[in-house]
Enzyme design. Structure first.
Site, PDB file in Angstrom:
ATOM      1  N   GLY A  33       0.839  -1.204   0.000  1.00 36.67           N
ATOM      2  CA  GLY A  33       0.000   0.000   0.000  1.00 36.67           C
ATOM      3  C   GLY A  33       0.874   1.254   0.000  1.00 36.67           C
ATOM      4  N   HIS A  34       1.841   1.305   0.921  1.00 36.09           N
ATOM      5  CA  HIS A  34       2.748   2.467   0.959  1.00 36.09           C
ATOM      6  C   HIS A  34       3.530   2.578  -0.349  1.00 36.09           C
ATOM      7  CE1 HIS A  34       2.737   1.277   5.379  1.00 36.09           C
ATOM      8  NE2 HIS A  34       2.344   2.531   5.442  1.00 36.09           N
ATOM      9  N   GLN A  58      -0.709  10.509  17.834  1.00 35.75           N
ATOM     10  CA  GLN A  58      -1.965   9.983  17.286  1.00 35.75           C
ATOM     11  C   GLN A  58      -2.365   8.653  17.923  1.00 35.75           C
ATOM     12  OE1 GLN A  58      -0.143   9.979  13.214  1.00 35.75           O
ATOM     13  NE2 GLN A  58      -1.352   8.129  12.917  1.00 35.75           N
ATOM     14  N   GLY A 144      -3.091   7.122   1.103  1.00 31.77           N
ATOM     15  CA  GLY A 144      -3.972   6.022   0.718  1.00 31.77           C
ATOM     16  C   GLY A 144      -5.425   6.342   1.050  1.00 31.77           C
ATOM     17  N   GLN A 150      -9.038  10.073   7.341  1.00 32.26           N
ATOM     18  CA  GLN A 150      -7.769  10.800   7.448  1.00 32.26           C
ATOM     19  C   GLN A 150      -7.549  11.664   6.202  1.00 32.26           C
ATOM     20  OE1 GLN A 150      -3.843   9.292   8.991  1.00 32.26           O
ATOM     21  NE2 GLN A 150      -3.534   8.772   6.860  1.00 32.26           N
ATOM     22  N   SER A 182      -2.547  -3.512   5.431  1.00 35.03           N
ATOM     23  CA  SER A 182      -2.367  -2.631   6.586  1.00 35.03           C
ATOM     24  C   SER A 182      -1.251  -3.207   7.449  1.00 35.03           C
ATOM     25  CB  SER A 182      -3.669  -2.606   7.394  1.00 35.03           C
ATOM     26  OG  SER A 182      -3.431  -2.125   8.700  1.00 35.03           O
TER      27      SER A 182
END
Ligand code: PAF
Length: 277
Positions: A33-34, A58, A144, A150, A182
């Site tokens: 994903g990254h 966070q 993403g 976000q 993830s």
């Protein structure tokens, strides 16, 4: 590829005049994903900066800050192969030195959906991303769509604060069985990995219902909830929102998006999908 471990080092980088700088903020432990964000940045930028920073602001005290997976050497090896120019790897002490007092809050949309169970989360995300944007000075930032809230919060922040940075949302990357990639999938134990696919199944089933003519959000949500409960997974929320501002919708239209958060055992997973394919 240059590795910059302090804020002054990153701030001192002199980008050639007129060059387009693309930025991918990450918390490391990179997966496909990254890397898809890095590829998108490389494709449309002259220079690419990736940050790796597990942002303590966070995480709530009860969350997984200490156990959050980290592997800097592996991350660097992956980025080396992808024409990244700079890796920014600051320390928490430098990002939040003693006496630190300034926070950014995007009101309203930070406290719904994931913000209900994680009330301080988006304040931490908005603050660190604004700091990173100030330090890195990119023209575009790649994020993403998996954390759709976000993305929306940060788009709102950059617009409201006139940051002049384009926020580019990139498609979710999935495993073969549909599970969204993830870093937290690592926590899934034994049969939880199979159970976790129910989020994807609920989303695609909702898309099918819409394609078959069902437009009542309430009914689509009820079907998704049943499908998830049948997999013995605990729902945090299932909502259908307008993808432009996260407001809840009653009737599906081309902007409608289903967002789901659920606990599969201990890990809390999120996923989302546009309902009009
Ligand atoms: O999505 C993430 O990995 C983080 O929330 C981000 C955007 C890097 C800020 O810490």
């Amino acid at each position: 590829m240059q590795i910059l471990c302090s804020i002054p080092e990153m701030q001192a980088v002199n980008y050639p005049a007129g060059s387009k700088v693309g930025f991918v903020p990450t918390m490391g432990y990179l997966h496909e994903g990254h890397l898809s964000l890095v590829d998108a940045a490389v494709k449309s930028s002259d220079l690419v900066v990736v940050s790796i920073f597990v942002n303590p602001a966070q995480f709530a005290p009860s969350e997984d800050l200490d156990s959050y997976p980290r592997d800097f050497d592996r991350d660097l090896a992956l980025l080396e192969k992808r024409k990244v120019d700079y890796v920014f790897f600051p320390t928490a002490d430098e990002m939040y030195p003693p006496g630190y007092k300034t926070w950014v809050e995007v009101e309203g949309i930070s406290h719904i959906l994931c913000g209900n169970t994680r009330p301080e989360h988006f304040k931490g995300v908005s603050t660190v991303v604004l700091k990173l944007l100030n330090i890195v000075r990119p023209q575009s930032m790649y994020m993403g769509e998996k954390d759709f809230q976000q993305l929306t919060v940060l788009q709102r922040m950059t617009q409201d604060l006139n940051l002049g940075v384009d926020i580019i949302g990139c498609p979710i990357i999935r495993e073969e069985d549909g599970l969204a990639k993830s870093s937290r999938n690592l926590y899934l134990k034994g049969k939880e990995r199979e159970q976790a696919t129910c989020l994807y199944k609920a989303l695609t089933n909702s898309q099918k219902l819409v394609a078959a003519g069902e437009l009542a959000a309430e009914k689509i949500i009820a079907a998704a909830e049943q499908l998830i409960l049948d997999s013995l997974v605990k729902v945090d929320y299932i909502k259908i929102v307008d993808g432009r501002d996260l407001s809840e919708v009653q009737d599906i239209d081309e902007h409608s998006r289903m967002l789901i958060a659920a606990w599969v055992g201990k890990p809390r997973l999120i996923d989302n999908m546009s309902l009009k394919a």
